[in-house]
Design an enzyme around this catalytic site. Structure first.
Site, PDB file in Angstrom:
ATOM      1  N   LYS A  21       0.863  -1.189   0.000  1.00  0.00           N
ATOM      2  CA  LYS A  21       0.000   0.000   0.000  1.00  0.00           C
ATOM      3  C   LYS A  21       0.895   1.234   0.000  1.00  0.00           C
ATOM      4  CE  LYS A  21      -3.858   1.957   2.731  1.00  0.00           C
ATOM      5  NZ  LYS A  21      -4.689   1.754   3.942  1.00  0.00           N
TER       6      LYS A  21
ATOM      7  N   SER B 109      -9.601   1.602   3.140  1.00  0.00           N
ATOM      8  CA  SER B 109      -8.772   2.375   2.241  1.00  0.00           C
ATOM      9  C   SER B 109      -7.710   1.554   1.502  1.00  0.00           C
ATOM     10  CB  SER B 109      -8.064   3.489   3.017  1.00  0.00           C
ATOM     11  OG  SER B 109      -7.182   2.927   3.982  1.00  0.00           O
TER      12      SER B 109
ATOM     13  N   SER C 172      -9.691  -0.652   7.315  1.00  0.00           N
ATOM     14  CA  SER C 172      -9.151  -0.506   5.966  1.00  0.00           C
ATOM     15  C   SER C 172      -8.463  -1.729   5.374  1.00  0.00           C
ATOM     16  CB  SER C 172      -8.182   0.667   5.910  1.00  0.00           C
ATOM     17  OG  SER C 172      -8.930   1.847   5.786  1.00  0.00           O
TER      18      SER C 172
HETATM   19  N1  GLN Z   1     -13.160   3.976   6.621  1.00  0.00           N
HETATM   20  C1  GLN Z   1     -12.479   4.408   7.788  1.00  0.00           C
HETATM   21  C2  GLN Z   1     -12.115   5.873   7.665  1.00  0.00           C
HETATM   22  O1  GLN Z   1     -12.460   6.433   6.698  1.00  0.00           O
HETATM   23  C3  GLN Z   1     -11.278   3.567   8.057  1.00  0.00           C
HETATM   24  C4  GLN Z   1     -10.075   3.946   7.323  1.00  0.00           C
HETATM   25  C5  GLN Z   1      -8.886   3.116   7.696  1.00  0.00           C
HETATM   26  O2  GLN Z   1      -9.003   2.078   8.350  1.00  0.00           O
HETATM   27  N2  GLN Z   1      -7.715   3.602   7.318  1.00  0.00           N
HETATM   28  O3  GLN Z   1     -11.514   6.455   8.511  1.00  0.00           O
END
Ligand code: GLN
Length: 513
Positions: free
Chosen positions: A79, A154, A178
């Site tokens: 990532k 994400s 994420s």
């Molecule tokens: N969807 C969550 C957010 O927008 C989690 C994001 C993540 O785990 N990096 O913060």
């Protein structure tokens, strides 16, 4: 059957036995990326010559009989939130578009030391803020099961890359779901380890008390293989925990006997779509047929989890992202244009005799910060910075941030209590399967609610895994989430593997690509 259809464990056996070389294998995956990724957009960067050179080096070391690392010759995608020395690390943000960190993240160094072939950097929501991958400054990722739909976020690029057979292994990060959310929506296996199990050194920070790095792969066995490389104490991350790392790859195939599964009442209520609930309940029946006992438990404070997370995460983000000021590193606004703009404004105010306006006019430094940050950050990142800055400001700190920390403690206590009665919690990963691209972009609240079932683990600091457990009527993958007490990754992986020996959901391949 193509090599890309094999799991990492199977490929490793072929490499070790000399049936294939890493150059061949890496070439096959690079070709697959070239063929498929124009449609999926899972990768932000591929360096074909570098990957092949690395593979050749590992092959040469193997040929000369030198000892090799645990992942020798296997491609791994990263990532783009993980620092890679001398190579772009963008966080899918304009702010870091030209940033090349001077050092490797600890997990990257560990993967190199294990002789993995780092095949590319994957697309993501900007600074890992999002659940659909639509917040990438470089365009969204498309779900390999239906390219009109989101892959989840994400770590959507990492999940889609594994699902579309562009890499056998990928790394993601999970602050509120994420890793697990995109794993669920793309039909792959993704683990968020316990906070402190994997070093965060070199992970670009979003919310430091919640962030954790973890792997995505097709099977629990593959996740176990790579977790053994990632996990462990790191003096460079004071929150990484100094405790032994089990031999996950060896123990993953040992079934658990007398497994006690807990179903949190609150995870089967409002918002959960019928077909997701049915697939999850079927999966639980599979566990019963394997000898598990099931009982209902309660996480009474989970109704506050979304609100708590969406205070703590933006607060930490607003503080972490203060470093992107155009002075240290990353994007800086065009200095000359900025000074010219200031001069025009100053002259206009001067001509109008507006002395108050002149007093209020930014100095050049403040204007530089302002322009840099509004050019460098996308709308969701700006929203989070504003929410966090507001909640941390004098007069609101106690009412919002401090209160959220207290509720966070209650949420953790709910998990502790549940784990007095059961070994693992089982439930859904997301309320629905993958939604359509664009469907929620104008509705941040409904996007935030999508994290309902995953953020509890981050707030409590515990581990969770997402494994494929069925498909919707439209043919979209559905995930089962297992959660465990702190540092019980071994239990999570063994339970996930048990399920994968009894089912074949994890072997299904997206038909469209
Ligand atoms: N969807 C969550 C957010 O927008 C989690 C994001 C993540 O785990 N990096 O913060």
């Amino acid at each position: 059957m193509s090599l890309t259809d094999l799991t990492a464990t199977e490929l490793l056996a072929k490499l070790t036995q000399g049936e294939i070389t890493s150059v061949e294998l890496t070439g096959v995956f690079l070709d697959r990326i070239a063929a498929v990724d124009p449609t999926i957009h899972a990768f932000l960067r591929i360096d074909r010559p570098a990957a092949l050179a690395r593979a050749a080096e590992i092959d040469a070391r193997r040929a000369s009989g030198q000892p090799l690392g645990a992942l020798a010759g296997l491609p791994v995608a990263l990532k783009d939130v993980l620092c890679t020395a001398g190579e772009p690390t963008t966080c899918a943000s304009r702010m870091l578009e030209n940033f090349r960190p001077p050092y490797d993240a600890t997990v990257v160094a560990r993967l190199r030391a294990a002789d993995a072939v780092l095949i590319g950097k994957t697309n993501m929501d900007e600074f890992a803020m999002g659940g659909s991958n639509e917040n990438s400054a470089f365009g969204p990722v498309h779900n390999p099961w239906d390219t009109d739909r989101v892959p989840g976020g994400s770590s959507g690029g990492s999940a889609a890359a594994v699902a579309a057979r562009m890499t056998p292994l990928a790394i993601g990060s999970d602050t509120g779901g994420s890793i697990r959310c995109p794993a669920g929506l793309c039909g792959v296996t993704g683990l968020k380890p316990t906070y402190g199990r994997v070093s965060r050194y070199g992970l670009v920070a979003f919310a430091s008390s919640l962030d954790q790095i973890g792997p995505l792969a097709r099977t629990a066995e593959d996740v176990a293989l790579i977790l053994g490389v990632l996990a462990g104490h790191d003096p460079a991350d004071s929150t990484s925990v100094d405790r032994p790392v089990p031999d996950y790859a060896r123990t993953v195939s040992k079934p658990l006997s007398g497994l006690r599964l807990g179903l949190a009442r609150e995870h089967f209520g409002e918002g959960l779509e019928g077909q997701v609930e049915r697939a999850v309940r079927e999966a639980i029946k599979v566990y019963e047929s394997l000898g598990a006992t099931v009982r209902e438990v309660s996480l009474p404070h989970s109704k506050y989890a979304v609100a708590t997370y969406y205070l703590i995460a933006p607060c930490e983000a607003s503080s972490n992202l203060a470093r992107y000021d155009g002075a240290h590193y990353g994007h800086r606004t065009n200095q000359e244009a900025m000074l010219a703009e200031l001069e025009i404004e100053r002259k206009a105010l001067d001509a109008a005799g507006d002395t108050e306006g002149l007093d209020r006019l930014d100095n050049a430094l403040v204007r530089m910060y302002r322009r840099t940050r509004s050019e460098g950050f996308g709308p969701e990142v700006r929203r989070r910075v504003m929410l966090g800055t507001y909640a941390l400001s004098a007069g609101y700190y106690d009412a919002y941030y401090l209160k959220a920390l207290k509720v966070r403690r209650l949420i953790r206590q709910d998990f502790d209590r549940a784990f007095e009665e059961v070994d693992l919690l089982a439930g859904p990963v997301t309320p629905t399967p993958a939604f359509r691209l664009g469907e929620k972009v104008d509705d941040p609240l409904s996007m935030y609610l999508f994290d309902l079932f995953t953020i509890g683990a981050n707030l409590a600091g515990i581990g969770g895994i997402s494994i494929p457990c069925g498909f919707s009527a439209e043919g979209l993958p559905i995930g089962l989430q297992l959660q465990a007490p702190p540092f019980e990754e071994e239990r999570l992986l063994r339970a996930a593997h048990m399920f994968q020996t009894a089912t074949d959901w994890h072997t299904r391949k997206p038909p469209a690509i």
